[in-house]
Design a protein around this motif. Structure first.
Motif, PDB file in Angstrom:
ATOM      1  N   UNK A  35       0.860  -1.186   0.000  1.00  0.00           N
ATOM      2  CA  UNK A  35       0.000   0.000   0.000  1.00  0.00           C
ATOM      3  C   UNK A  35       0.892   1.230   0.000  1.00  0.00           C
ATOM      4  N   UNK A  36       0.571   2.198  -0.855  1.00  0.00           N
ATOM      5  CA  UNK A  36       1.273   3.479  -0.894  1.00  0.00           C
ATOM      6  C   UNK A  36       0.381   4.523  -0.240  1.00  0.00           C
ATOM      7  N   UNK A 196     -17.380  -1.706  -1.057  1.00  0.00           N
ATOM      8  CA  UNK A 196     -16.171  -1.481  -0.270  1.00  0.00           C
ATOM      9  C   UNK A 196     -15.972  -2.593   0.753  1.00  0.00           C
ATOM     10  N   UNK A 197     -17.063  -3.047   1.355  1.00  0.00           N
ATOM     11  CA  UNK A 197     -16.963  -4.109   2.364  1.00  0.00           C
ATOM     12  C   UNK A 197     -16.470  -5.400   1.743  1.00  0.00           C
ATOM     13  N   UNK A 198     -16.831  -5.642   0.476  1.00  0.00           N
ATOM     14  CA  UNK A 198     -16.415  -6.867  -0.203  1.00  0.00           C
ATOM     15  C   UNK A 198     -15.018  -6.749  -0.802  1.00  0.00           C
ATOM     16  N   UNK A 199     -14.462  -5.539  -0.827  1.00  0.00           N
ATOM     17  CA  UNK A 199     -13.208  -5.303  -1.531  1.00  0.00           C
ATOM     18  C   UNK A 199     -12.047  -6.078  -0.910  1.00  0.00           C
ATOM     19  N   UNK A 200     -11.986  -6.119   0.410  1.00  0.00           N
ATOM     20  CA  UNK A 200     -10.879  -6.801   1.069  1.00  0.00           C
ATOM     21  C   UNK A 200     -10.854  -8.285   0.712  1.00  0.00           C
ATOM     22  N   UNK A 201     -12.032  -8.922   0.670  1.00  0.00           N
ATOM     23  CA  UNK A 201     -12.107 -10.335   0.269  1.00  0.00           C
ATOM     24  C   UNK A 201     -11.710 -10.504  -1.194  1.00  0.00           C
ATOM     25  N   UNK A 202     -12.079  -9.514  -2.011  1.00  0.00           N
ATOM     26  CA  UNK A 202     -11.726  -9.554  -3.426  1.00  0.00           C
ATOM     27  C   UNK A 202     -10.202  -9.505  -3.602  1.00  0.00           C
ATOM     28  N   UNK A 203      -9.546  -8.645  -2.819  1.00  0.00           N
ATOM     29  CA  UNK A 203      -8.086  -8.542  -2.883  1.00  0.00           C
ATOM     30  C   UNK A 203      -7.441  -9.860  -2.442  1.00  0.00           C
ATOM     31  N   UNK A 204      -8.034 -10.506  -1.435  1.00  0.00           N
ATOM     32  CA  UNK A 204      -7.537 -11.821  -1.005  1.00  0.00           C
ATOM     33  C   UNK A 204      -7.521 -12.796  -2.183  1.00  0.00           C
ATOM     34  N   UNK A 224      -6.592  -6.379   4.434  1.00  0.00           N
ATOM     35  CA  UNK A 224      -5.833  -7.274   5.303  1.00  0.00           C
ATOM     36  C   UNK A 224      -4.692  -7.964   4.566  1.00  0.00           C
ATOM     37  N   UNK A 225      -4.890  -8.252   3.283  1.00  0.00           N
ATOM     38  CA  UNK A 225      -3.887  -9.021   2.540  1.00  0.00           C
ATOM     39  C   UNK A 225      -2.633  -8.213   2.201  1.00  0.00           C
ATOM     40  N   UNK A 226      -2.681  -6.912   2.365  1.00  0.00           N
ATOM     41  CA  UNK A 226      -1.490  -6.087   2.139  1.00  0.00           C
ATOM     42  C   UNK A 226      -0.449  -6.422   3.205  1.00  0.00           C
ATOM     43  N   UNK A 227       0.796  -6.597   2.773  1.00  0.00           N
ATOM     44  CA  UNK A 227       1.855  -6.998   3.713  1.00  0.00           C
ATOM     45  C   UNK A 227       2.802  -5.857   4.073  1.00  0.00           C
ATOM     46  N   UNK A 228       2.934  -4.840   3.175  1.00  0.00           N
ATOM     47  CA  UNK A 228       3.909  -3.770   3.389  1.00  0.00           C
ATOM     48  C   UNK A 228       3.309  -2.412   3.022  1.00  0.00           C
TER      49      UNK A 228
END
Length: 500
Positions: A35-36, A196-204, A224-228
């Motif tokens: 994430x930037x 937006x709520x579904x976005x994090x699961x989509x990124x997973x 959540x899946x972002x590591x850095x």
């Protein structure tokens, strides 16, 4: 660096006559997703575009290790292929073309049925995208349509998509390329609460499919899946840290500021205001495009001085409803609509309506020409034209500069609109809406792309304007915290109907 995916080592990055980065170093390993974050104008979008190969890079070295690995595993697909084919960038603006591919869309095209037929449908657009590799790919048309909830939009023309629907389609198109690297520039702006709520699961799922993600975003909207996380400031990466130790509050600006109320009051009271019984009065309004009914029996009365929030999910009909008020939709004449005490169709022109309204929307930002200076853009608000096509008037230029000062963007006064950050572009269009001190302000998702300080400052500006004047306001947003305190009434749409 273990298992390197991308390495940028000590490069200088230029665009036109501007140096965007000096001695830039940024390394990504396999398994990392970044994430930037940073203030508006800090270089987040520029870094994404640098990785995508949009800018001139000199000195140092850039290595696309993922491309070398692709060639090893797909030797039959390598003919004429470059690393650019394995990178997908989803920007804040789309780059759709007409079906004839001879010109870009124009702003009012979505409301004119004959002109909108020159646009591809969602299905046709997705069919036109071809990945670099061959068969057996994870992301195919049926998969992206299911994941991005596009099934109901397959036959819809691109120009008729809402802002949020367009965002979902752009992400679907990027995934269809099955890239090694997916670059997302503020991907959550314009998306409703459910998406937006579904976005994090989509990124997973995207990451699990083997795609590395780099996204520019707010410190408070990191999946959540972002590591850095990389923090940018004035064109430099000043901090890199792992998600496990990241605390967003440490990267939030001080949003306290002071507004010159005397200057605002002077700008707002420069000319006497007319009086009205109704700003808007709609009776059983229906809008249909072919078999698709966009608005159904909408009744809405807006009295002078009222401040409304217009809410609803993507595709609910909000933009269409606003187009009836702003004079852009010709179907207004077939409905019972009163604007500023005058029945539509009784002789008033579109320009008679527009001169009473200050309007900002994501679509206006999408189609606004960028070759004017920021001062010229703001002055064009006096004439309701998309750009200034007449000589500047010194008095009006002076007023434009005062509005720029109020919105903290006066340093861009003589700069071309296209050469300033996207968030500052949006603030210029806000100043353009405010400059003629209109009777009605329509702000359709006005804070898209702004950083936390800019959002807070704009909200404070709107509240101060509402305190110092009797202006009527319609405010559209998907973020509850953006709604100004001065808003006291709500109209909510769902599938084209007003709901409680």
């Amino acid at each position: 660096m273990n298992n390197p995916l991308l390495s940028i080592d000590n490069v200088t990055v230029r665009y036109l006559n501007n140096t965007l980065f000096k001695h830039l170093t940024f390394n990504i390993s396999k398994g990392q997703n970044w994430a930037l974050i940073g203030e508006s104008g800090s270089g987040k979008s520029a870094l994404l575009q640098t990785i995508a190969g949009r800018f001139n890079v000199t000195g140092g070295e850039v290595k696309y290790h993922f491309f070398d690995e692709f060639l090893v595993h797909h030797p039959t697909d390598a003919d004429g292929l470059t690393h650019h084919k394995l990178i997908a960038l989803v920007e804040s603006k789309h780059h759709f073309k007409n079906r004839s591919n001879t010109s870009n869309f124009y702003y009012q095209q979505r409301y004119n049925s004959s002109d909108s037929e020159d646009a591809l449908t969602v299905d046709e657009y997705l069919q036109s995208i071809h990945p670099a590799a061959g068969e057996g790919l994870y992301w195919n048309i049926e998969k992206v349509i299911e994941t991005l909830n596009l099934a109901a939009l397959r036959s819809k023309e691109l120009i008729k998509l809402s802002n949020g629907e367009t965002k979902r389609l752009m992400l679907a198109a990027a995934l269809l390329k099955n890239p090694a690297l997916l670059l997302l520039d503020t991907p959550l702006t314009g998306l409703d609460v459910q998406t937006r709520a579904a976005f994090s699961l989509m990124i997973d799922e995207i990451i699990a499919s083997g795609i590395t993600v780099i996204m520019a975003t707010s410190p408070y909207e990191i999946p959540e899946a972002i590591t850095h996380i990389a923090y940018l400031q004035d064109g430099n990466i000043t901090q890199e840290l792992t998600k496990s130790i990241f605390k967003p509050e440490h990267f939030t600006q001080n949003t306290a500021d002071n507004i010159d109320k005397e200057q605002l009051k002077a700008l707002l009271t420069a000319e006497p205001k007319p009086t009205y019984t109704y700003i808007v009065k709609m009776n059983n309004v229906n809008i249909r495009y072919g078999e698709n009914q966009v608005l159904k029996n909408v009744n809405w009365q807006i009295l002078p001085g009222e401040r409304w929030a217009l809410l609803g999910p993507n595709g609910a009909g909000k933009s269409t409803l606003l187009s009836l008020i702003n004079g852009d939709n010709p179907q207004a004449y077939a409905n019972d609509i009163v604007l500023f005490d005058k029945q539509r169709g009784t002789g008033e022109s579109i320009w008679d309506i527009k001169k009473k309204i200050g309007f900002v929307s994501p679509e206006l930002h999408q189609y606004f020409p960028t070759d004017n200076s920021c001062l010229q853009v703001i002055e064009s608000g006096y004439y309701d034209t998309l750009g200034l096509f007449r000589p500047s008037q010194p008095k009006r230029t002076e007023t434009a500069l005062k509005w720029m000062q109020a919105l903290e963007i006066d340093k861009y006064a003589r700069t071309l609109l296209k050469n300033i950050p996207a968030s500052a572009q949006r603030l210029c269009l806000l100043a353009r809406a405010l400059i003629k001190n209109p009777d009605l302000l329509i702000f359709d998702e006005p804070c898209q792309g702004m950083d936390a300080h800019q959002q807070a400052h704009f909200k404070q500006i709107v509240n101060t304007i509402c305190t110092l004047s009797d202006v009527t306001l319609i405010y559209v947003t998907h973020y509850q915290h953006e709604i100004p305190d001065s808003v006291t009434k709500v109209l909510k749409l769902e599938k084209g109907s007003v709901v409680d």
